[in-house]
Design an enzyme around this catalytic site. Sequence first.
Site, short mmCIF file in Angstrom:
data_model
loop_
_atom_site.label_atom_id
_atom_site.label_comp_id
_atom_site.label_asym_id
_atom_site.label_seq_id
_atom_site.Cartn_x
_atom_site.Cartn_y
_atom_site.Cartn_z
N ASP A 70 0.88 -1.17 0.00
CA ASP A 70 0.00 0.00 0.00
C ASP A 70 0.91 1.21 0.00
O ASP A 70 1.58 1.50 1.00
CB ASP A 70 -0.89 -0.01 1.24
CG ASP A 70 -1.83 1.19 1.32
OD1 ASP A 70 -1.65 2.14 0.52
OD2 ASP A 70 -2.72 1.19 2.18
N ASN A 119 3.62 3.00 -10.55
CA ASN A 119 2.39 2.98 -11.35
C ASN A 119 1.13 3.23 -10.51
O ASN A 119 0.13 3.71 -11.04
CB ASN A 119 2.27 1.63 -12.06
CG ASN A 119 0.90 1.42 -12.67
OD1 ASN A 119 0.54 2.02 -13.67
ND2 ASN A 119 0.10 0.55 -12.03
N SER A 166 0.89 11.30 -17.02
CA SER A 166 -0.29 11.49 -17.85
C SER A 166 -0.07 12.74 -18.68
O SER A 166 0.78 13.57 -18.37
CB SER A 166 -1.51 11.67 -16.93
OG SER A 166 -2.62 12.21 -17.62
N TYR A 182 -6.14 15.63 -9.80
CA TYR A 182 -5.36 14.67 -10.58
C TYR A 182 -4.26 15.39 -11.37
O TYR A 182 -3.11 14.94 -11.41
CB TYR A 182 -6.27 13.90 -11.54
CG TYR A 182 -5.59 12.73 -12.22
CD1 TYR A 182 -5.41 11.53 -11.55
CD2 TYR A 182 -5.14 12.83 -13.53
CE1 TYR A 182 -4.79 10.45 -12.16
CE2 TYR A 182 -4.52 11.75 -14.15
CZ TYR A 182 -4.35 10.57 -13.46
OH TYR A 182 -3.72 9.50 -14.07
N VAL A 197 -2.82 18.27 -10.67
CA VAL A 197 -1.79 18.73 -9.74
C VAL A 197 -0.91 17.57 -9.30
O VAL A 197 0.32 17.69 -9.22
CB VAL A 197 -2.44 19.43 -8.53
CG1 VAL A 197 -1.44 19.59 -7.38
CG2 VAL A 197 -2.98 20.80 -8.94
N VAL A 214 -5.85 5.31 -21.79
CA VAL A 214 -5.95 3.85 -21.81
C VAL A 214 -7.27 3.38 -21.20
O VAL A 214 -7.72 3.90 -20.18
CB VAL A 214 -4.76 3.23 -21.05
CG1 VAL A 214 -4.87 1.71 -21.01
CG2 VAL A 214 -3.44 3.65 -21.71
N THR A 216 -9.19 1.51 -18.99
CA THR A 216 -9.01 0.77 -17.74
C THR A 216 -10.22 0.98 -16.85
O THR A 216 -11.13 1.75 -17.16
CB THR A 216 -7.76 1.26 -16.99
OG1 THR A 216 -7.95 2.64 -16.61
CG2 THR A 216 -6.50 1.14 -17.84
#
Length: 274
Positions: free
Chosen positions: A61, A88, A137, A192, A194, A227, A229
């Site tokens: 975690d 990741n 990203s 996201y 930032v 992608v 997902t």
Amino acid sequence: METKVAIVTGGNRGIGFEIVKGLCQKFDGVVYLTARNEERGQQAVKKLEELGLKPLFHILDVTCEKSIEDLAKHISTHHSGIDVLVNNAGILDFDKAISSYEDAKKLIDTNFTSLLTISRILYPLLTNTARIINISSDWGLLSNIRKQVWLDRLVKDDLTVEQILEFVNEFLNAAKMGKSAFFSIAGKYGDYKVSKVAMSALTFVQQRQFREEGKDISINCVHPGFVMTDMTKGMGDFTPERGAKAPLYLALEAPQSLKGSFIWHDCHHVNWDD
């Protein structure tokens, strides 16, 4: 000869799973699939074993310091170091273009702040020619930020980790103040954006630090493409397997001289701050 070690965080599904699969097929060493949920992690390992691959599993975690320490202890006990580390693990609630402060804090803690803990605990185990791949990203490009002060500051050659934290904390403080303040820094999905801009900036700062320490470690960030997902609710342009292309290039094929770069999904370098 010591066995090489590769570790992928958040490896039980999506891009992470495909990166683990690609590493198992081509990496000359052992590959650790890590996940915060042991059952889902073991299920992912079983899927790969059914393909004839042999990943190892370790629970991780990334938001829990003790969990990272447990992994570090396992690696240092059983191996001589880490040769490839793919950061990741990440989260995004695609249904929330505007998050509450609590949700934004959770996202940033997972996507960015965890990297600081990982850096402190796992990076001392890196071999001198290790490769770190940060999954960013296109929302991690600097152009996603709306405030000029940060557009100017985040590109400075002497940028520090502390200044990146100031950027992140300014956003979190804005998130406490409501929608308009949230929008003022990065617009929709600002938390996201930032988190990924901060990840990109940290990549470049840490590459400079490695260079100053005389280490040949490479650290790069990569946009894997949009992608399909679970995180994107199945929307996207690429399959997870295609999304793993550029991360695997950085892990296995890129010249060691490729350092401190932002890599696009087709494996070419892009200017982060354009």
